[in-house]
Scaffold this motif. Structure first.
Motif, PDB file in Angstrom:
ATOM      1  N   TYR A 246       0.842  -1.199   0.000  1.00  0.00           N
ATOM      2  CA  TYR A 246       0.000   0.000   0.000  1.00  0.00           C
ATOM      3  C   TYR A 246       0.874   1.245   0.000  1.00  0.00           C
ATOM      4  O   TYR A 246       1.940   1.274   0.605  1.00  0.00           O
ATOM      5  CB  TYR A 246      -0.904   0.036   1.236  1.00  0.00           C
ATOM      6  CG  TYR A 246      -2.064  -0.908   1.169  1.00  0.00           C
ATOM      7  CD1 TYR A 246      -3.291  -0.490   0.655  1.00  0.00           C
ATOM      8  CD2 TYR A 246      -1.945  -2.221   1.630  1.00  0.00           C
ATOM      9  CE1 TYR A 246      -4.376  -1.367   0.598  1.00  0.00           C
ATOM     10  CE2 TYR A 246      -3.012  -3.108   1.570  1.00  0.00           C
ATOM     11  CZ  TYR A 246      -4.236  -2.659   1.051  1.00  0.00           C
ATOM     12  OH  TYR A 246      -5.294  -3.527   0.991  1.00  0.00           O
ATOM     13  N   ASN A 249      -3.634   5.207   0.469  1.00  0.00           N
ATOM     14  CA  ASN A 249      -4.846   4.420   0.189  1.00  0.00           C
ATOM     15  C   ASN A 249      -4.793   3.737  -1.173  1.00  0.00           C
ATOM     16  O   ASN A 249      -5.792   3.240  -1.677  1.00  0.00           O
ATOM     17  CB  ASN A 249      -6.091   5.326   0.255  1.00  0.00           C
ATOM     18  CG  ASN A 249      -6.052   6.433  -0.780  1.00  0.00           C
ATOM     19  OD1 ASN A 249      -4.979   6.806  -1.249  1.00  0.00           O
ATOM     20  ND2 ASN A 249      -7.209   6.954  -1.142  1.00  0.00           N
ATOM     21  N   ASN A 266      -7.406   2.224  -6.389  1.00  0.00           N
ATOM     22  CA  ASN A 266      -7.816   2.825  -5.116  1.00  0.00           C
ATOM     23  C   ASN A 266      -9.158   2.284  -4.644  1.00  0.00           C
ATOM     24  O   ASN A 266      -9.864   2.931  -3.888  1.00  0.00           O
ATOM     25  CB  ASN A 266      -7.850   4.361  -5.213  1.00  0.00           C
ATOM     26  CG  ASN A 266      -8.878   4.859  -6.223  1.00  0.00           C
ATOM     27  OD1 ASN A 266      -9.415   4.097  -7.010  1.00  0.00           O
ATOM     28  ND2 ASN A 266      -9.144   6.153  -6.190  1.00  0.00           N
TER      29      ASN A 266
END
Length: 355
Positions: A246, A249, A266
Motif C-alpha cells: 500500500y 490508500n 484505489n
C-alpha cells in the motif's frame, strides 16, 4: 470572378472525402472519370475537380473565434500578428479551436458512463513537423499524438487533447502537477463536473502514485499499471514473496505472468478481478483507433492541419454511428453507415439551399 466558397461547398467537399474512403480508385482524378462513376455518384455533377482543388487549397482554420465586429477583427488580427511573431506561440494554434468545438459537441450529445479509458492515438503524417512523434508500437509509426478520453463501455469519444510534443509541452503542462502526463489526464477530465462516481483506466505512460492521489481527491476511482521503474513503487513489492503493498490508500498488486506487472488501484478488489477488468475496460481507445482505420478518409498531404481536420471528421462519424446504434439498438458496419451518410449529405444539399 470566382465566387466565394460557401457552406454548401464545404459540405460537398466533406461528402466527397467520405466517399473516397469507401471507394479506393487509382488516383484522385479517377473519381471524376466517367468509367468509375457508373453505379456510384457522378462527381462531375456535384463539384468539378478544379473546384475541389480550390476548396482543398482554401481550407483554413481560424486561430480565434470571430466575434463579427470590425474592431474585434482588428484586435484579432493584431493578436494574430503578435502570436506569429512570438517564438513561444502554441504550435497547435491553427487547429486548436476546431478540436475544441468538436469536443464540446461530443460532450453535448452524450452522457458519459461510469467507466472511462484514457490513451493516445496517432494520426499518420510523414512530412516535416516539429510536433511529429515516433511510436514504434503503432501501425503507422510517425504522426501526431492526440490523447483521447473514451467511454469504456461504448467506445464513444468524449474529449481529446492534441499533444504538441517537446516544442509546445509548456502549453499543456500544469505547474501544479508533477509531470506532463498528470497535466494531460487532469485536462481531459475537466469537462466532467457531475457527482457521478467513475472508474478511470489508463496505461503505464500516464500512471503515477501522485496522479492517483489527485484523482482520489477529485472523487474518481482509478486503475492503472505502474512501471517497474516508478519512483513511488514500494521497494518491498519488488522482492520475492511479496505480492501486495500500500502507498497511503493506493493498493499495489503484483501479477506474475510472462512478465511482472504492477497493478495499482484505489478500490478493493482481488488480483484476478483487477486484471480481467483492466484488460477489458482499457481497450476503448484502441477500439476507437481501429474504427478510425476502417474506410479511412485520410489522404497524403504536406499540410499537417488537414490531417487533423480529417481526423476530426472521422471521429465525428464514428461517434454518430455509436449514437445511432445506442438509440436504435441496431448494429451496422462503418462502411454501410458512411454510404448512407454520403447519400444523405448530397440529398440534403440538393433539396435545400445551404448558404
Amino acid at each position: 470572378v470566382t465566387r466565394g466558397i460557401t457552406k454548401k461547398d464545404i459540405l460537398t467537399f466533406i461528402g466527397i472525402k467520405i466517399f473516397m474512403g469507401l471507394h479506393k480508385y487509382p488516383s484522385l482524378k479517377s473519381y471524376w472519370d466517367a468509367k468509375y462513376s457508373s453505379g456510384n455518384l457522378n462527381f462531375n455533377k456535384i463539384m468539378s475537380i478544379n473546384y475541389y482543388y480550390l476548396v482543398s487549397k482554401a481550407l483554413h482554420f481560424p486561430e480565434k473565434e470571430d466575434s463579427g465586429s470590425s474592431s474585434s477583427e482588428k484586435d484579432s488580427s493584431a493578436c494574430t500578428d503578435d502570436i506569429e511573431n512570438d517564438a513561444r506561440a502554441d504550435p497547435r494554434q491553427k487547429i486548436n479551436l476546431y478540436l475544441e468545438k468538436l469536443a464540446q459537441n461530443f460532450q453535448k450529445n452524450y452522457d458519459l458512463g461510469e467507466n472511462i479509458t484514457i490513451d493516445e492515438s496517432l494520426v499518420h503524417f510523414k512530412g516535416r513537423n516539429s510536433m511529429k512523434f515516433y511510436i514504434p508500437m503503432k501501425p503507422h509509426k510517425w504522426g501526431f499524438k492526440i490523447h483521447l478520453l473514451c467511454d469504456s463501455d461504448t467506445n464513444y469519444l468524449y474529449n481529446m487533447l492534441f499533444d504538441p510534443g517537446r516544442v509546445g509541452k509548456d502549453f499543456i503542462n500544469n505547474k501544479e502537477c508533477d509531470s506532463l502526463s498528470e497535466s494531460i489526464v487532469l485536462k481531459l477530465l475537466e469537462p466532467i463536473n457531475d457527482k457521478k462516481k467513475r472508474n478511470i483506466f489508463f496505461d503505464g505512460w500516464y500512471s503515477s502514485i501522485s496522479l492517483m492521489r489527485k484523482l482520489t481527491k477529485l472523487g474518481f476511482l482509478n486503475t492503472t499499471v505502474l512501471r517497474s521503474t516508478s519512483k513511488e513503487l514500494p521497494e518491498k513489492i519488488k522482492k520475492e514473496g511479496y505480492d501486495k503493498a500500500y502507498n497511503e490508500n493506493i493498493l499495489i498488486q503484483k501479477y506474475e505472468g510472462r512478465k511482472t506487472i504492477y497493478f495499482a488501484t484505489n478500490y478493493k478488489i482481488n488480483i484476478e478481478e483487477l486484471r480481467n477488468i483492466y484488460n477489458i475496460k482499457n481497450r476503448a481507445v484502441d477500439t476507437f483507433d481501429h474504427y478510425l482505420q476502417l474506410t479511412s478518409i485520410q489522404r497524403r498531404t504536406v499540410k499537417w492541419y488537414k490531417k487533423i481536420f480529417l481526423f476530426g471528421i472521422e471521429a465525428a462519424i464514428i461517434n454518430s454511428k455509436l449514437l445511432y446504434e445506442l438509440k436504435t439498438g441496431k448494429r451496422t458496419t462503418s462502411a454501410k453507415f458512411k454510404e448512407k451518410l454520403v447519400i444523405q449529405i448530397f440529398d440534403f444539399l440538393e433539396s435545400k439551399k445551404v448558404i
